[in-house]
Design an enzyme around this catalytic site. Structure first.
Site, mmCIF file in Angstrom:
data_model
loop_
_atom_site.group_PDB
_atom_site.id
_atom_site.type_symbol
_atom_site.label_atom_id
_atom_site.label_comp_id
_atom_site.label_asym_id
_atom_site.label_seq_id
_atom_site.Cartn_x
_atom_site.Cartn_y
_atom_site.Cartn_z
ATOM 1 N N ARG A 69 -34.502 40.448 -40.907
ATOM 2 C CA ARG A 69 -34.134 40.918 -42.241
ATOM 3 C C ARG A 69 -34.685 42.310 -42.494
ATOM 4 O O ARG A 69 -35.830 42.606 -42.125
ATOM 5 C CB ARG A 69 -34.687 39.985 -43.313
ATOM 6 C CG ARG A 69 -33.934 38.678 -43.365
ATOM 7 C CD ARG A 69 -34.367 37.847 -44.518
ATOM 8 N NE ARG A 69 -35.805 37.739 -44.577
ATOM 9 C CZ ARG A 69 -36.474 37.529 -45.691
ATOM 10 N NH1 ARG A 69 -35.852 37.438 -46.843
ATOM 11 N NH2 ARG A 69 -37.784 37.415 -45.665
ATOM 12 N N SER A 131 -43.892 37.739 -37.034
ATOM 13 C CA SER A 131 -44.488 36.399 -37.139
ATOM 14 C C SER A 131 -44.853 35.798 -35.792
ATOM 15 O O SER A 131 -44.310 34.759 -35.373
ATOM 16 C CB SER A 131 -43.543 35.486 -37.893
ATOM 17 O OG SER A 131 -43.239 36.070 -39.122
ATOM 18 N N ASP A 185 -46.249 36.326 -41.068
ATOM 19 C CA ASP A 185 -45.539 35.767 -42.231
ATOM 20 C C ASP A 185 -46.454 34.970 -43.167
ATOM 21 O O ASP A 185 -46.235 34.931 -44.380
ATOM 22 C CB ASP A 185 -44.318 34.926 -41.808
ATOM 23 C CG ASP A 185 -44.633 33.908 -40.727
ATOM 24 O OD1 ASP A 185 -45.785 33.851 -40.262
ATOM 25 O OD2 ASP A 185 -43.708 33.161 -40.337
HETATM 26 C C1 BGC Z 1 -46.425 32.038 -34.840
HETATM 27 C C2 BGC Z 1 -47.183 32.410 -36.092
HETATM 28 C C3 BGC Z 1 -46.279 32.250 -37.288
HETATM 29 C C4 BGC Z 1 -45.703 30.857 -37.325
HETATM 30 C C5 BGC Z 1 -44.741 30.650 -38.473
HETATM 31 C C6 BGC Z 1 -45.851 30.648 -34.989
HETATM 32 O O1 BGC Z 1 -45.091 30.305 -33.861
HETATM 33 O O2 BGC Z 1 -47.299 32.090 -33.740
HETATM 34 O O3 BGC Z 1 -47.652 33.742 -35.990
HETATM 35 O O4 BGC Z 1 -47.022 32.500 -38.438
HETATM 36 O O5 BGC Z 1 -44.998 30.595 -36.125
HETATM 37 O O6 BGC Z 1 -43.641 31.505 -38.388
#
Ligand code: BGC
Length: 446
Positions: A69, A131, A185
């Protein structure tokens, strides 16, 4: 029920999960841990939350799943006054191909957005929600530790995602963008949660992946060496990886092993694979496969159950909705889709399995939430949550509320859906970064 009993967490096991989590947290924050923790406990370099002085225009990026996004926001006295969002599908060749191609694709999307929305000709400060587990050296440096979920691009692990994004942006020559902050995130969700309610000190994503972050006292972040002026800091726990060093093996079942073996990144993200959206459907399918093969349901016929991905987490949520409402319709449809012949008993067994794996996941996440609430000792803590599992699975919210109250008795909290923390939260983080920079230059000039 006997066959499914390994999925039921006993009181002793729950207590052990608590102890192990606390110990992994300690090790993850220690300067010289006696062994490596499975929890990254990463300093996010965000010591402050929105304070109502945010003004101006910002761009935000959100990368973590199959949709990327690009977001434009305008802020007036700390409130969002305008917001524009475009979604771009990230094809699998970009999610699995060379890292440089991925970042060039992101830059192309930004350019398309800027052009389409007539935003060219001016400089934008940008917040980048990335994320994945990162180690941060500052607010605008994020070194990728490992890929998770559906990404596995060679050439990015060990590299700074901001630098790779900047290189791709500069290569195009038509974008004038300064990346101010890179964040996870969960961090975006905490910042967004604090925008909605100042008492927010804990945030989590319960979606395709799973993770949480919270506000920690700087004196407890022992591994952050040197003297620091900040008193508090958001710490990204990266609890999806909890247990990657074997400390959670005492609850691992053969079905969890099967899910892990078939995943994109095997032997990693143990905790996430116990219940996150990317895996819950497969866990469910593996269990039904065992039950049918043992002749315990559906006349011993396995239908399409051997097909990886044949049942999604959305289907598990649909079955749980049926259970919640005392119906069988959705359950029938899910079993029909995987070509299982069924009678009413089979449908009830199918619902029982969905309930038991959901309950295990909800118990695990509630145990951790209880620990964090106790650790922070706030008068009241608002917990900001985003993610499809929390939004669409009918039992997560009510059962989490019940279990957290049991696990952290007397602690005042509420669970609050922080919709779009990973988007708007990134824009807020860019604004916070700007404010911190101004403060620093003021201190230096004095
Ligand atoms: C990632 C995290 C993320 C989470 C939610 C996980 O697979 O390692 O960094 O916050 O997913 O998206």
């Amino acid at each position: 029920m006997e066959c499914l009993s390994p999925l039921v967490l006993t009181e002793d096991q729950q207590q052990k999960v608590r102890e192990v989590f606390l110990d992994e947290m300690r090790l993850g924050l220690a300067a010289n841990p006696e062994r490596t923790s499975s929890l990254l406990m990463e300093n996010t370099f965000i010591p402050e939350l929105p304070d109502g002085t945010e003004n101006g225009e910002y761009l935000a990026l959100d990368l973590g799943g199959t949709h990327f996004r690009v977001i434009y926001v305008r802020m007036k006295n700390g409130r969002f006054s305008e917001e524009v969002v475009d979604y771009f599908h990230v094809p699998s060749e970009k999610r699995l191909g060379p890292g440089q191609d991925l970042f060039e694709f992101l830059a192309d999307c930004i350019a398309e957005f800027v052009q389409k929305r007539n935003l060219g000709g001016r400089n934008f400060q940008l917040g980048f929600t990335f994320s994945f587990p990162m180690t941060q050296k500052s607010l605008d440096v994020g070194i990728l530790v490992s890929w998770t979920k559906s990404f596995n691009c060679p050439g990015v692990v060990g590299e700074d995602a901001v630098k790779m994004l900047n290189d791709a942006i500069h290569k195009r020559k038509d974008l004038d963008i300064t990346v101010k902050a890179i964040l996870n995130d969960t961090t975006g969700t905490l910042v967004m949660g604090a925008y909605m309610d100042k008492r927010c000190a804990l945030a989590m994503i319960l979606g395709t992946g799973c993770n949480g972050c919270y506000i920690e006292k700087v004196e407890r972040i022992e591994k952050w060496l040197g003297k620091h002026l900040e008193s508090e800091m958001i710490v990204d726990i990266e609890w999806g990886a909890f247990g990657d060093n074997g400390v959670l093996d005492f609850i691992k079942t053969d079905w969890d092993r099967a899910v892990d073996d078939q995943s994109l990144l095997v032997h990693s993200y143990t905790f996430e694979k116990y219940f996150a959206g990317k895996y819950l459907g497969d866990l469910y399918r593996e269990i039904l496969l065992t039950l049918t093969k043992k002749g315990l349901m559906c006349g011993g016929k396995i239908g399409n159950l051997h097909t990886h991905g044949a049942i999604t987490t959305t289907s598990v949520s649909r079955i749980e909705s049926d259970t919640f409402k005392g119906l069988l319709e959705e359950t029938k449809m899910v079993l029909n889709d995987v070509k299982l012949n069924h009678d009413d008993d089979d449908l009830h067994i199918a619902q029982y399995v969905a309930g038991i794996i959901s309950y295990r996941g909800i118990t695990l996440v509630s145990l951790i939430t209880g620990i964090l609430l106790e650790r922070m000792q706030r008068n009241h803590c608002t917990v900001a949550i985003d993610g499809s599992l929390f939004k669409h699975h009918p039992r997560f919210r009510p059962l989490m509320e019940k279990l957290i109250s049991e696990f952290a008795p007397g602690r005042s909290f509420d669970l609050r859906l922080a919709h779009d923390g990973s988007g708007k939260g990134a824009a807020l983080a860019a604004a916070i970064a700007e404010r911190l920079e101004q403060k620093r230059s003021l201190t230096n000039s004095n």
